[in-house]
Design an enzyme around this catalytic site. Structure first.
Site, PDB file in Angstrom:
ATOM      1  N   HIS A 136       0.618  -1.523   0.436  1.00  0.00           N
ATOM      2  CA  HIS A 136      -0.235   0.347   0.181  1.00  0.00           C
ATOM      3  C   HIS A 136       0.704   1.370   0.240  1.00  0.00           C
ATOM      4  O   HIS A 136       2.136   0.925  -0.216  1.00  0.00           O
ATOM      5  CB  HIS A 136      -0.820   0.043   1.572  1.00  0.00           C
ATOM      6  CG  HIS A 136      -2.382  -1.042   0.962  1.00  0.00           C
ATOM      7  ND1 HIS A 136      -3.047  -0.961   0.150  1.00  0.00           N
ATOM      8  CD2 HIS A 136      -2.300  -2.009   1.733  1.00  0.00           C
ATOM      9  CE1 HIS A 136      -4.097  -1.779   0.219  1.00  0.00           C
ATOM     10  NE2 HIS A 136      -3.557  -2.882   0.821  1.00  0.00           N
ATOM     11  N   ASP A 166       0.111   6.882  -4.261  1.00  0.00           N
ATOM     12  CA  ASP A 166      -1.400   5.888  -4.575  1.00  0.00           C
ATOM     13  C   ASP A 166      -1.627   7.162  -5.583  1.00  0.00           C
ATOM     14  O   ASP A 166      -1.448   7.439  -6.777  1.00  0.00           O
ATOM     15  CB  ASP A 166      -2.516   5.811  -4.438  1.00  0.00           C
ATOM     16  CG  ASP A 166      -2.177   4.856  -2.953  1.00  0.00           C
ATOM     17  OD1 ASP A 166      -1.480   3.970  -3.574  1.00  0.00           O
ATOM     18  OD2 ASP A 166      -2.870   4.965  -2.236  1.00  0.00           O
TER      19      ASP A 166
END
Length: 378
Positions: A136, A166
């Site tokens: 992540h 991200d």
């Protein structure tokens, strides 16, 4: 709109891929969100919700359509391949090898549509020893060395509140890569594979830190760098009412104005002093700033060029006249109320982006889209 004739098949979920395709949709691309029939994009379930739908999902998936296809089903895979024949772009964010197992990897889709631009957004890219690792945002900024440099000098690394890998490392490079590939296709007629690694993207953000290390091989330390806590002129100070004042007085003229306003003219010639002297100045400046409220200091600096700002809460952000003037919060009509969400950050003078529709229901456009391609569902 600049992307009006472009059709995108979006197989992504959560944040990086949907942010990328949101940018394309905001400028006119027809983005068809391909979701599995059972659950769809996990972000649909995120709290808080409005009209029983996630506010997070609403924002990222505006201007898109949704169809439900089970890509493990031979029949529904054929539906997808029919869509690929007339698509311009496919965006996916599965781990390397997943699309190949489904029989839908770039090599297969390219044979069907040689002009197809296929973008894959993954944590580590399609090559290298880490390519199959899960991860992540926090993991990618860790591997990039960025997290180690975030936080106060003697404390632990601080996890950022926004997802740097991200969005900055994944979504934005993906959108740029897709647009570059579109330009090239306009010349050659050929599509191509766009391989986006979020780790790569974060590494490319380290322009101030990494080139220096590659030159002198001196490991930068947390809280001691020019723009991350090392300088008194680039710091956050606490006010009397326990609010925060950010100071970015890097240039001599700004530093001079700042020091004069707080009554510390003796600090003016010390802008570039060593770290121990910077710590002394920070201590003294903090004592001064603590004597007045945030409102008092904002009034004191109102007509001064010193790069001084309040540290806003989100409540203050949405009330900001600057945010309003730039239309960075927009109201989107819904069934029962009006939903406010972030606006469009890219301003084009002739072909501006626009929020045309709210996020789709799960599979809302399945029948409509498949019928356009001559496919009749059973």
């Amino acid at each position: 709109m600049p992307l009006k004739s472009i059709r995108v098949l979006d197989l992504t979920r959560l944040l990086p891929g949907p942010y990328c395709t949101m940018l394309l949709a905001d400028f006119g691309a027809e983005v068809i969100k391909v979701e599995d029939p059972m659950m769809g994009d996990y972000a649909r379930a995120y709290e808080p919700k409005t009209d029983e739908k996630s506010a997070f999902f609403h924002s990222l998936n505006r201007n898109k359509k949704s169809i439900c296809l089970n890509l493990k089903s031979h029949e529904e895979k054929q539906y997808f391949l029919r869509l690929v024949e007339e698509a311009d772009i496919v965006v996916e964010s599965f781990r390397p090898g997943v699309m190949e197992k489904l029989g839908l990897d770039y090599q297969i889709l390219r044979d069907i549509n040689p002009g197809l631009i296929y973008c894959s957004i993954t944590g580590f890219g399609q090559t290298g020893p880490y390519k199959d690792k899960p991860g992540h945002d926090i993991n990618y900024i860790s591997y990039a060395g960025l997290l180690n440099l975030m936080g106060e000098r003697d404390g632990k690394p601080v996890v950022p509140a926004a997802q740097i890998a991200d969005i900055g490392g994944g979504a934005l490079p993906a959108a740029i890569g897709i647009l570059l590939a579109l330009i090239e296709r306009g010349k050659s007629g050929r599509g191509q594979f766009v391989d986006i690694s979020m780790l790569d993207g974060v590494l490319s953000w380290l322009q101030i830190l990494l080139p220096g290390y590659l030159t002198n091989h001196i490991e930068p330390e947390r809280g001691k760098q020019t723009l991350s806590g090392g300088l008194a002129c680039y710091e956050v100070y606490q006010t009397k009412d326990d609010r925060w004042l950010s100071v970015g007085a890097l240039e001599p003229k700004f530093w001079s104005n700042f020091c004069k306003t707080i009554g510390k003219e003796e600090f003016i010639p010390k802008l570039g002093e060593p770290i121990d002297q910077q710590d002394v100045m920070k201590y003294e400046i903090q004592k001064v700033i603590r004597r007045k409220t945030l409102k008092d200091w904002l009034e004191a600096f109102a007509d001064k060029d010193a790069c001084v700002s309040p540290v806003h809460t989100l409540h203050e952000v949405i009330a900001s006249p600057q945010v309003s003037a730039r239309q960075m919060l927009q109201n989107i009509p819904q069934q029962t109320n009006s939903l406010q969400q972030p606006g469009i950050p890219i301003k084009l003078s002739e072909t501006p982006g626009k929020i045309r529709s709210q996020a789709p229901e799960h599979g809302e456009h399945t029948k409509q889209i498949l019928s356009q391609f001559g496919v009749k569902e059973k």
